[in-house]
Design an enzyme around this catalytic site. Structure first.
Site, mmCIF file in Angstrom:
data_model
loop_
_atom_site.group_PDB
_atom_site.id
_atom_site.type_symbol
_atom_site.label_atom_id
_atom_site.label_comp_id
_atom_site.label_asym_id
_atom_site.label_seq_id
_atom_site.Cartn_x
_atom_site.Cartn_y
_atom_site.Cartn_z
ATOM 1 N N ALA A 217 -0.765 2.761 15.532
ATOM 2 C CA ALA A 217 -0.348 3.950 14.786
ATOM 3 C C ALA A 217 0.381 3.531 13.504
ATOM 4 O O ALA A 217 1.352 4.156 13.083
ATOM 5 C CB ALA A 217 0.533 4.837 15.667
ATOM 6 N N GLY A 218 -0.083 2.447 12.881
ATOM 7 C CA GLY A 218 0.480 1.992 11.605
ATOM 8 C C GLY A 218 -0.259 2.659 10.453
ATOM 9 O O GLY A 218 -0.980 3.652 10.638
ATOM 10 N N LYS B 127 0.803 -1.234 0.000
ATOM 11 C CA LYS B 127 0.000 0.000 0.000
ATOM 12 C C LYS B 127 0.833 1.280 0.000
ATOM 13 O O LYS B 127 0.416 2.285 -0.560
ATOM 14 C CB LYS B 127 -0.939 0.017 1.208
ATOM 15 C CG LYS B 127 -2.070 -0.977 1.103
ATOM 16 C CD LYS B 127 -3.046 -0.821 2.240
ATOM 17 C CE LYS B 127 -4.074 -1.935 2.195
ATOM 18 N NZ LYS B 127 -5.156 -1.763 3.148
ATOM 19 N N ASP C 28 -9.729 3.088 2.271
ATOM 20 C CA ASP C 28 -9.773 2.388 3.567
ATOM 21 C C ASP C 28 -10.349 3.262 4.688
ATOM 22 O O ASP C 28 -11.207 2.826 5.448
ATOM 23 C CB ASP C 28 -8.361 1.947 3.989
ATOM 24 C CG ASP C 28 -7.898 0.707 3.247
ATOM 25 O OD1 ASP C 28 -8.750 -0.092 2.820
ATOM 26 O OD2 ASP C 28 -6.670 0.543 3.105
#
Ligand code: ATR
Length: 277
Positions: free
Chosen positions: A129-130, A66, A103
């Site tokens: 926090a990805g 992504k 998303d």
């Protein structure tokens, strides 16, 4: 001519996107097909070039591509650029490939489908926090959520997302967040914790969860993650990750075809597919 679409990722065998999009193509009587393509990281650039050359009409991008795909696209939508991640690529009429991110907005649509829009002013906590948390945080802010806190194992990563938001968001450690959990009306779990075969449980106690809280998970396999199971036992309203999956797909489908697919029927079929648990 028959149109063709794909999802690229590594691994890709278990993706439910082909089932979902092919159902929608059939339902809308669109002459198109959607296939899974296994693309290893080292072949990403060549794979994109090949699909472009062969005239692909659009594709989805999943883990682990992504973020890495950005330099290989011709254009980026503003939100995807801000998020630094793309999950949907559209072939423009001039043949160029443009990246979008559905998303975050997919998550917000799923959340609001379950709880409405009345809680946009209430304190909201994001766990993790990805890349997924980033997209969700930007989409929540863009949708009018005003009181965002992010907690993460690595607090600096949470702080860095907070600094990129326009509002003054707060960052906490997992421990700090679990100690003041009763302050939050909405809690959103964005790490892979609870994912089938992940063998990873978040070190996060929900003892202090407010029984009126809403707890959402982005993991959808299983539908009831250990977190959702525990939250539901404490009386909270739970929102599974399946809605986000379906809504991000529906947004991608509408970018490609201009049509809004039937979300309800496909969600039921996917629930059956996943065994409803
Ligand atoms: P994605 O892009 O899917 O969001 P990611 O960028 O790898 O995936 O982010 C994974 C998230 O899960 C991060 O918040 C990560 O915490 P760190 O930023 O501290 O790495 C969190 N995570 C993964 N494994 C974890 C573990 N064992 N304990 C706590 N948090 C974990």
């Amino acid at each position: 001519m028959k149109k063709w679409y794909a999802v690229i990722g590594d691994p890709i065998g278990h993706s439910l996107s082909p089932f979902m999009h092919n159902s929608w193509f059939a339902q809308q009587e669109i002459d198109a097909t959607y296939i899974p393509i296994h693309v290893k990281a080292e072949m990403l650039e060549q794979s994109i070039a090949s699909m472009k050359l062969l005239g692909i009409d659009g594709f989805n991008v999943t883990i682990p591509h992504k973020e890495k795909i950005l330099p290989f696209l011709d254009e980026l939508d503003d939100m995807a650029e801000k998020m630094g991640a793309v999950n949907t690529v559209v072939r423009l009429p001039n043949g160029q490939l443009k990246g979008y991110n559905t998303d975050g907005l997919g998550f917000v649509r799923s959340l609001e489908e379950a709880i409405g829009q009345q809680k946009r002013q209430q304190p909201l906590l994001i766990i993790g926090a990805g890349g997924a948390a980033r997209g969700i945080a930007f989409a929540l802010e863009a949708s009018g959520y005003e009181d965002i806190t992010i907690c993460n194992r690595t607090v600096e990563k949470a702080t860095s997302i907070c600094e990129e938001l326009t509002q003054s968001a707060h960052s906490l450690s997992l421990q700090q967040a679990s100690e003041c959990l009763d302050q939050f009306s909405i809690i959103i779990q964005t790490t892979p914790a609870g994912l089938k075969n992940s063998n990873f449980d978040l070190p996060f106690s929900i003892k202090k969860l407010n029984s009126k809280a809403i707890v959402a998970d982005i993991v959808y396999n299983p539908i009831m993650t250990p977190l959702l199971q525990a939250a539901s036992e404490q009386g909270a309203t739970v929102v599974s990750g399946l809605g986000m999956f379906v809504h991000q797909g529906a947004l991608a489908f509408s970018y490609w075809t201009g049509q809004n697919p039937d979300i309800v029927a496909v969600k039921e079929q996917l629930l059956e597919n996943l065994g409803g648990n």
